[in-house]
Motif scaffolding. Structure first.
Motif, PDB file in Angstrom:
ATOM      1  N   VAL A  38       0.817  -1.212   0.000  1.00  0.00           N
ATOM      2  CA  VAL A  38       0.000   0.000   0.000  1.00  0.00           C
ATOM      3  C   VAL A  38       0.852   1.265   0.000  1.00  0.00           C
ATOM      4  O   VAL A  38       0.541   2.243  -0.691  1.00  0.00           O
ATOM      5  CB  VAL A  38      -0.973  -0.004   1.201  1.00  0.00           C
ATOM      6  N   SER A  39       1.936   1.266   0.747  1.00  0.00           N
ATOM      7  CA  SER A  39       2.746   2.479   0.895  1.00  0.00           C
ATOM      8  C   SER A  39       3.788   2.655  -0.205  1.00  0.00           C
ATOM      9  O   SER A  39       4.578   3.599  -0.166  1.00  0.00           O
ATOM     10  CB  SER A  39       3.446   2.468   2.258  1.00  0.00           C
ATOM     11  N   PHE A  40       3.803   1.766  -1.197  1.00  0.00           N
ATOM     12  CA  PHE A  40       4.830   1.841  -2.232  1.00  0.00           C
ATOM     13  C   PHE A  40       4.802   3.153  -3.004  1.00  0.00           C
ATOM     14  O   PHE A  40       5.837   3.644  -3.448  1.00  0.00           O
ATOM     15  CB  PHE A  40       4.679   0.654  -3.206  1.00  0.00           C
ATOM     16  N   GLY A  41       3.609   3.722  -3.177  1.00  0.00           N
ATOM     17  CA  GLY A  41       3.508   4.967  -3.919  1.00  0.00           C
ATOM     18  C   GLY A  41       4.202   6.127  -3.246  1.00  0.00           C
ATOM     19  O   GLY A  41       4.500   7.141  -3.892  1.00  0.00           O
ATOM     20  N   ASP A  42       4.476   5.999  -1.941  1.00  0.00           N
ATOM     21  CA  ASP A  42       5.139   7.081  -1.201  1.00  0.00           C
ATOM     22  C   ASP A  42       6.663   6.942  -1.201  1.00  0.00           C
ATOM     23  O   ASP A  42       7.362   7.828  -0.723  1.00  0.00           O
ATOM     24  CB  ASP A  42       4.632   7.097   0.246  1.00  0.00           C
ATOM     25  N   ARG A  43       7.163   5.829  -1.741  1.00  0.00           N
ATOM     26  CA  ARG A  43       8.602   5.598  -1.729  1.00  0.00           C
ATOM     27  C   ARG A  43       9.290   6.347  -2.857  1.00  0.00           C
ATOM     28  O   ARG A  43       8.704   6.595  -3.907  1.00  0.00           O
ATOM     29  CB  ARG A  43       8.894   4.094  -1.856  1.00  0.00           C
ATOM     30  N   GLU A  44      10.560   6.714  -2.624  1.00  0.00           N
ATOM     31  CA  GLU A  44      11.317   7.383  -3.685  1.00  0.00           C
ATOM     32  C   GLU A  44      11.565   6.426  -4.842  1.00  0.00           C
ATOM     33  O   GLU A  44      11.434   6.784  -6.009  1.00  0.00           O
ATOM     34  CB  GLU A  44      12.655   7.889  -3.120  1.00  0.00           C
ATOM     35  N   VAL A  45      11.920   5.180  -4.525  1.00  0.00           N
ATOM     36  CA  VAL A  45      12.075   4.137  -5.539  1.00  0.00           C
ATOM     37  C   VAL A  45      10.880   3.204  -5.399  1.00  0.00           C
ATOM     38  O   VAL A  45      10.713   2.550  -4.374  1.00  0.00           O
ATOM     39  CB  VAL A  45      13.393   3.359  -5.360  1.00  0.00           C
ATOM     40  N   LYS A  46      10.057   3.150  -6.437  1.00  0.00           N
ATOM     41  CA  LYS A  46       8.779   2.459  -6.345  1.00  0.00           C
ATOM     42  C   LYS A  46       8.828   1.055  -6.929  1.00  0.00           C
ATOM     43  O   LYS A  46       7.788   0.488  -7.271  1.00  0.00           O
ATOM     44  CB  LYS A  46       7.702   3.268  -7.058  1.00  0.00           C
TER      45      LYS A  46
END
Length: 318
Positions: A38-46
């Motif tokens: 779920v939180s992948f969209g907030d990561r710098e590297v997705k």
């Protein structure tokens, strides 16, 4: 005993064709896996390399915005090679059969087919003819099933209402023609939701849904009373043969979700819709854009669910 068409001999998910008949532990495994994405969209590297070297073919024989795009994003975030078949320019437009198209794409080293098709059962047909190392995901087939939509709906509900065993869910609108409703109902009942209501006019709701564990309500006030989750559905005009509704405006007058009707549900009820939304028909803009709406979070959860499904089936043993 006939083997389960979606599971391998170890009980692992090999294809995702429908939520119907999937064991509760398989559904929870998908939801738990999705939660990690779920939180992948907030990561710098997705990106993660879970599908590196795998080829995912998106075969959409029907138009789609959310489903096709989120599947493409999901596969790319898993580092897969993604190929979108242009159906209008493919050999299917020249009369090539579905299975011949699939056989040719298999020869191009396809690993996963994501299939949306107007004919119910098309993904099943493909799944029956692919070799053991190839996987099929149903992205919507006719009026039959839309399992990843059902699963993203479960992920959304679980995020806001974690205890399925304490919920009342009202599904409102064109249930007869809705593969979304069918997939959601199977998932909700398998996950232990005690009260699932199908709400709509008699022409758009199957008569007796008790065998599915569903209560039918033709009065929207009864259907919404005390609901924790209100799931609105689009009128499937393209699947209607005519005469089922006098007009869209009359449907809105009788069954459209307005702020006044939403007030019948619990104060903290969430409002869902699979899209595309027909504002002023099944739902008022003030509700679709209001504080209780989780329509846009559903799209975000859709990416996570599709990442989960692709990663799980790709790692199932043949």
């Amino acid at each position: 005993m006939t083997p389960h068409p979606q599971l391998n001999s170890n009980g692992e998910l090999r294809h995702l064709l429908t939520t119907e008949g999937l064991p509760r532990d398989v559904l929870l495994h998908i939801l738990d896996t999705a939660q990690g994405f779920v939180s992948f969209g907030d990561r710098e590297v997705k990106k993660v390399p879970l599908l590196r070297g795998k080829s995912v073919f998106n075969l959409f024989f029907e138009n789609s915005t959310r489903t096709r795009t989120t599947f493409e994003i999901a596969a790319q975030r898993l580092s897969a090679d993604v190929f979108n078949l242009d159906i209008q320019r493919s050999s299917t437009s020249k009369g090539e059969s579905l299975l011949d198209t699939i056989a040719n794409l298999e020869a191009m080293d396809a690993d996963i087919f994501v299939v949306r098709h107007a004919q119910s059962g098309a993904p099943y047909l493909i799944a029956q003819h692919v070799p053991p190392h190839v996987h099929v995901v149903n992205a919507g087939d006719g009026r039959h099933a839309h399992p990843t939509q059902g699963l993203l709906d479960m992920t959304t509900i679980r995020h806001y209402k974690p205890d399925f065993s304490a919920l009342t869910v009202a599904i409102v609108g064109d249930i007869v023609h809705s593969r979304v409703a069918r997939s959601a109902i199977h998932a909700l009942t398998t996950l232990g939701v005690p009260e699932v209501r199908a709400v709509g006019p008699k022409t758009l709701v199957p008569g007796d849904m008790r065998p599915m564990g569903v209560r039918v309500c033709h009065d929207i006030r009864e259907g919404l009373q005390g609901a924790d989750v209100v799931m609105m559905l689009r009128l499937q005009n393209e699947r209607m043969s005519g005469g089922l509704l006098p007009s869209a405006s009359e449907f809105h007058m009788m069954y459209g979700l307005t702020p006044e009707r939403l007030a019948l549900a619990k104060p903290d009820a969430i409002v869902m819709h699979p899209g595309p939304i027909n504002r002023g028909v099944e739902i008022d803009s003030s509700v679709a854009d209001g504080a209780q709406s989780v329509i846009l979070p559903q799209v975000r959860f859709g990416i996570a669910v599709r990442m989960a499904v692709l990663s799980i089936i790709a790692n199932a043993n043949a």
